[in-house]
Structures are given as structure tokens and as C-alpha cells.
Design an enzyme around this catalytic site. Structure first.
Site, short mmCIF file in Angstrom:
data_model
loop_
_atom_site.label_atom_id
_atom_site.label_comp_id
_atom_site.label_asym_id
_atom_site.label_seq_id
_atom_site.Cartn_x
_atom_site.Cartn_y
_atom_site.Cartn_z
N CYS A 194 0.97 -1.28 0.15
CA CYS A 194 -0.12 0.01 -0.02
C CYS A 194 0.59 1.42 -0.04
O CYS A 194 0.93 1.87 -0.88
CB CYS A 194 -0.85 0.13 1.13
SG CYS A 194 -2.15 -1.33 1.15
N1 LIG Z 1 -2.54 -6.22 1.62
C1 LIG Z 1 -3.35 -5.26 2.07
O1 LIG Z 1 -3.22 -5.07 3.37
C2 LIG Z 1 -4.19 -4.10 1.76
C3 LIG Z 1 -4.87 -3.18 2.59
C4 LIG Z 1 -5.53 -2.29 2.08
C5 LIG Z 1 -6.08 -2.39 0.42
N2 LIG Z 1 -5.42 -3.20 -0.45
C6 LIG Z 1 -5.57 -3.30 -1.68
O2 LIG Z 1 -6.37 -4.29 -2.06
C7 LIG Z 1 -6.13 -4.86 -3.25
C8 LIG Z 1 -5.88 -6.23 -3.32
O3 LIG Z 1 -4.63 -6.42 -2.37
P1 LIG Z 1 -4.13 -7.70 -1.65
O4 LIG Z 1 -3.10 -7.22 -0.94
O5 LIG Z 1 -5.29 -8.78 -1.40
O6 LIG Z 1 -3.36 -8.52 -2.92
P2 LIG Z 1 -2.88 -10.02 -3.37
O7 LIG Z 1 -1.85 -10.02 -4.46
O8 LIG Z 1 -2.84 -10.61 -1.94
O9 LIG Z 1 -4.14 -10.78 -3.86
C9 LIG Z 1 -4.98 -10.64 -5.02
C10 LIG Z 1 -5.65 -11.64 -5.24
O10 LIG Z 1 -6.27 -11.47 -6.47
C11 LIG Z 1 -6.02 -12.58 -7.71
N3 LIG Z 1 -6.16 -12.10 -9.00
C12 LIG Z 1 -5.32 -11.42 -9.58
N4 LIG Z 1 -5.78 -11.35 -11.02
C13 LIG Z 1 -7.39 -11.64 -10.74
C14 LIG Z 1 -8.30 -11.64 -11.64
N5 LIG Z 1 -8.25 -11.12 -12.96
N6 LIG Z 1 -9.54 -12.30 -11.46
C15 LIG Z 1 -9.72 -12.98 -10.12
N7 LIG Z 1 -8.63 -12.73 -9.27
C16 LIG Z 1 -7.49 -12.32 -9.53
C17 LIG Z 1 -4.64 -13.12 -7.01
O11 LIG Z 1 -4.46 -14.39 -7.70
C18 LIG Z 1 -4.56 -12.92 -5.56
O12 LIG Z 1 -5.22 -13.95 -5.00
C19 LIG Z 1 -5.10 -3.91 -3.80
O13 LIG Z 1 -5.81 -2.99 -4.80
C20 LIG Z 1 -4.38 -3.45 -2.63
O14 LIG Z 1 -3.87 -1.93 -2.94
C21 LIG Z 1 -4.49 -4.22 0.25
#
Ligand SMILES: NC(=O)c1ccc[n+]([C@@H]2O[C@H](COP(=O)([O-])OP(=O)(O)OC[C@H]3O[C@@H](n4cnc5c(N)ncnc54)[C@H](O)[C@@H]3O)[C@@H](O)[C@H]2O)c1
Length: 454
Positions: free
Chosen positions: A286
Site C-alpha cells: 500500500c
Molecule cells: N494487503 C493489504 O493489506 C491491503 C490493504 C488495503 C488495501 N489493499 C488493496 O487491496 C487490493 C488487493 O490487495 P491484496 O493485498 O489482497 O493483493 P493479493 O495479491 O494478496 O491478492 C490478490 C488476489 O487477486 C487474484 N487475482 C489477480 N487477478 C485476478 C483476476 N483477474 N481475477 C480474479 N482474481 C485475480 C490473485 O490471484 C490474488 O489471489 C489492492 O488494490 C491493494 O492495494 C491491500
């Protein structure tokens, strides 16, 4: 078509509107992207009595979920297993099952591309995938962090084109940012207030009905843009404040003042101060990324984001400064970096997580290697380095074992993340050149001139 919200005070109006669904009918939700955000969110809904279909393109994650196996350290397998067994949570790679649900939540990645510009490809691909399966009355919510305007300007047209339906008239569209605190147990997720913005008053109302099932406090805002901008404010606030203490760390070190002592004293002020702590640089999915989503969008409005750029500059320079402190510490023992053996402790980007994304530890390892040091790492949460987007050359490297013999073999130990599972007293006993970027040694008994704060 529902009229758009005109002002923040319009919520009374939207509460009075007839609901398309009663909240009890909003029972089935699909969560797309079962990562650090999507999996805890799915479990939060499932334990709140909402049936959840988890969708991901990664079949390994889907299999793990259905088998009740956790792939995220702070989520226990038993928690997943319980929800799968009760029938509240099932995972799949079959996106046509969107037809079965009344709401879809997108939690897919939003990284930067190689030019450090927003990469919306994951959101747009997901939208293309789900659009043909949307039906009238369905609610689509974006949770991925992104710049203001994404839901309306980027997601909406793809969904409308692929479905032949109109957002705000035929289906509902909303944005709700994720606020998970990585490393903190998921049972608290429902206690964190949830910001929600809808495309129209009806969209907002539908999103409130859904999230109201799983979150104690909802914070409705006037639009998707306002909700998108809220998330960016939160993360920019962190980035800028971390940069401030990082800068003060360098300035105070030159004056012989310990910035940690100063922060601990300053935080006793009961008003107008919030502590932020310095470190070896920014990490995680983030804080190093999200501010640049706004900077990019601001440029398209002819605006400059000077705080964001300056904070980025200061935070990015931290690993260099840490390495210069390490060089000073070795120098005091008549050793150059070249040829020295350096052990990095805590390769994850923050304490007590197994998340490596954007970890400044990789930059530290690269810098030290470039200067001729022989480097290794120890991390109780990361026995082997998994593939990462930017630091593939470290993939497969294994953590050393934690033992007196191993640690004593290094000329210096660099603490990059302060995991609670590390025994810092043993480290103090075994090593006489410790470079501490997290103040991890403050709580243990150390010998004089063995710890360098950096
Ligand atoms: N990790 C955090 O603490 C956090 C906190 C707040 C916001 N965010 C935001 O949330 C969003 C997701 O982050 P995350 O940390 O969960 O990412 P991540 O990489 O852990 O998970 C993303 C998931 O999406 C899947 N994916 C990718 N492309 C896809 C598609 N086309 N269809 C279906 N699934 C698909 C991946 O296989 C993966 O399992 C981002 O925008 C991030 O900025 C993350």
C-alpha cells in the site's frame, strides 16, 4: 435511472427510498481475488451469516480454501475450514457463477507498472470476465485501492459494455476501500469502520445493506470518488509522516540525538500528536504505491503533489542511509563492507507478517551485495523467498537457522523488521555489531558500542 447524489446531506433521501432488495436478500456475495484483502473479507462475511463465493484465477488458492488450508500466516486454517464446512464459504475459478450471487466485490491487485504509473489491468480484466454474467439488480463493489474516478470512469464502462446493462439503473455500483491491518487478527475486521460511496443513492443503499451485515460501523460518503480519495488520504498521511520521522532520524543522528527517544517523549502529549516510527524504507502493497496513484491522476488535472513526491524521495533514500550507517559500524571495527558477512534479520516488510511485497530488505540486500558484502537473511516467518514481482534474483534463497554458531559467523547483523518471534537478547549476546533500524534492541540488555541505530 436513479439521480446522482448532489451533496453529502443527501443520505436522508436515500434512506427513504424503496429498497430493491431487503438486507436479508443480500445473502450471496462473490469476493473476487482471495489474497490478503479478499480472503479475510470473505471470512468476515461468512462468519456474519452471508454466504460467500470466493473467486480467484489462481487454482492453488481455490483448492487451499476449499480444503480449509490457509496460505496467509495470520489466518488460521481452522477458521477457513469452519466456514467451508458450514457451507458459508466456497471457492471457485468459475466466474460464470456470478449469476448465482446478488453482489460482487473486487479485491484484485492495483500495482504500479514499470514506469511507476497505475496498472489497472487486474481490475479491467476482472470486469471483462464478470460483465457477461451480470444480471439486473446485482451490486458490484470495487475494494482495490485506486485513484479517484476509477470506479466511474474505468470500471463502469467495461461492465456496461460487456453486460448491456446500465450502472445505476440496471445494476448497482459502489466503491468501498479496504482497511485491513496486516498481521492483526481477522476477527477485528468487522470492528473497523467501513467507508462506502455509491454511484447513485440506490447504489449506496444497496452497498450499505450488504456491508451492514458484516461491519459494525458504516461511513457513507457522497460518491465513489470521495471513497476512493478517502483511502488515498489515509495512505498518503502515513507515507508523509513516516518520511518526516525518517528525515528527523537522519538529522537527529547527526546531532547525537536518538529519534526513538524523542518520539516516545513526544507521544506523551495528550493532543495534537500521533507517533510514527522511522525504518529502513517503505514496504508492503500500500504505502509505497498508493500515493503515486493520486500523483498520476493529479497530473492529469494539472496539479502537483509535492508532499507525495518529497515523501517518496525521502523514504526511498532510507536504505542508502542505513547502509552508510552499517559501513560506519563496520569501520569502527576496522572492517570494510567488501568481504564482510552481513546477516539481515526480518526480511518481511513489517513485523510479524510473512508478506515480502515491496520490502525494503531487498534493496538493502542488493546494496550490500553491490558493495561486496556476503549477505544472508534470517526470518522466522519466511523460510524461503517466494517469487516477487521485482526481486526475482532472490527467489529460492533460504533463511539461515537461528543458532549461536550461525549468528556468530557474521561480522554484522542488520535488523530490518522487528518480528516478535526473534530472540533479541540472544542476538545481543552473540553479536557485537548490530545495526538496528527498528529500535528492536531497546528492550534487551546490550553491551556498550555494539548497537547502531539506523
Ligand atoms: N494487503 C493489504 O493489506 C491491503 C490493504 C488495503 C488495501 N489493499 C488493496 O487491496 C487490493 C488487493 O490487495 P491484496 O493485498 O489482497 O493483493 P493479493 O495479491 O494478496 O491478492 C490478490 C488476489 O487477486 C487474484 N487475482 C489477480 N487477478 C485476478 C483476476 N483477474 N481475477 C480474479 N482474481 C485475480 C490473485 O490471484 C490474488 O489471489 C489492492 O488494490 C491493494 O492495494 C491491500
Amino acid at each position: 435511472m436513479s439521480r446522482p447524489l448532489e451533496s453529502k446531506t443527501d443520505f436522508a433521501h436515500c434512506r427513504k427510498r424503496r429498497r430493491v432488495y431487503s438486507s436479508t436478500r443480500l445473502m450471496n456475495v462473490a469476493v473476487i481475488g482471495l489474497g490478503y484483502v479478499g480472503l479475510p473479507l470473505s471470512l468476515q462475511f461468512a462468519r456474519s451469516g452471508v454466504r460467500v463465493l470466493g473467486l480467484d484465477i489462481d487454482p492453488a488458492k481455490v483448492d487451499d480454501c476449499n480444503a480449509g488450508r490457509s496460505y496467509i500466516q495470520h489466518i488460521e486454517s481452522a477458521v477457513i475450514e469452519q466456514q467451508v464446512r458450514s457451507g458459508a464459504f466456497v471457492a471457485s475459478t468459475d466466474f460464470s457463477r456470478i449469476r448465482e450471487v446478488q453482489a460482487v466485490i473486487l479485491c484484485v491487485p492495483t500495482p504500479l507498472n514499470k514506469h511507476r504509473e497505475p496498472d489497472l489491468s487486474y481490475i479491467l480484466k476482472t470486469a471483462q470476465c464478470i460483465a457477461p454474467h451480470l444480471h439486473r439488480g446485482i451490486l458490484v463493489v470495487l475494494e482495490s485501492t485506486t485513484y479517484p474516478g476509477t470506479t466511474e470512469e474505468e470500471l463502469r464502462p467495461v461492465l456496461e459494455k460487456g453486460s448491456g446493462l446500465k450502472a445505476g439503473a440496471d445494476f448497482h455500483l459502489a466503491y468501498s476501500p479496504e482497511r485491513d491491518d496486516p498481521g492483526v487478527t481477522t476477527s477485528r475486521l468487522g470492528d473497523i469502520p467501513k467507508v462506502i460511496g455509491g454511484l447513485t443513492p440506490d447504489c449506496l443503499e444497496q452497498a450499505r445493506a450488504l456491508y451492514g451485515r458484516a461491519f459494525k460501523t458504516l461511513v457513507p460518503v457522497s460518491s465513489c470518488r470521495a471513497a476512493e480519495a478517502t483511502k488515498l488520504l489515509e495512505n498518503i498521511f502515513r507515507s508523509v509522516n513516516i518520511a518526516l520521522v525518517n528525515e528527523l532520524k537522519v538529522v537527529y543522528a547527526a546531532m547525537g540525538i536518538d529519534v526513538w527517544e524523542v518520539i516516545h517523549a513526544a507521544k506523551t502529549k495528550p493532543f495534537g500528536f500521533m507517533p510514527f516510527y522511522p525504518g529502513p524504507g517503505l514496504g508492503g502493497h500500500c504505502i509505497p504505491i498508493d500515493p503515486f496513484y493520486l500523483a498520476w491522476k493529479a497530473r492529469r488535472h494539472g496539479q502537483h503533489t509535492r508532499f507525495i513526491e518529497l515523501a517518496g524521495e525521502i523514504n526511498t533514500a532510507m536504505p542508502q542511509w542505513v547502509v552508510s550507517r552499517l559501513a560506519e559500524a563496520l569501520d569502527a571495527r576496522q572492517k570494510p563492507i567488501r568481504g564482510s558477512r552481513v546477516l539481515l534479520v526480518g526480511i518481511a516488510y513489517k513485523a510479524d507478517v510473512d508478506d515480502l511485497r515491496e520490502s525494503p530488505s531487498f534493496v538493502l540486500l542488493d546494496l550490500l551485495k553491490e558493495r561486496g558484502a556476503a549477505v544472508a537473511y534470517y526470518d522466522p516467518h519466511i523460510p524461503i523467498i517466494r517469487p516477487t514481482r521485482e526481486h526475482g534474483h532472490w527467489t529460492g534463497t533460504k533463511s539461515v537457522e537461528w543458532s549461536e554458531k550461525t549468528v556468530r559467523a557474521f561480522d554484522a547483523v542488520l535488523i530490518s523488521s522487528a518480528h516478535n518471534a526473534v530472540n533479541y537478547q540472544e542476538l545481543a549476546d552473540w553479536c557485537d555489531c548490530i545495526i538496528d533500524t527498528r529500535n528492536a534492541m531497546a528492550a534487551v540488555k546490550t553491551r556498550p558500542n555494539t548497537v547502531w541505530k539506523a
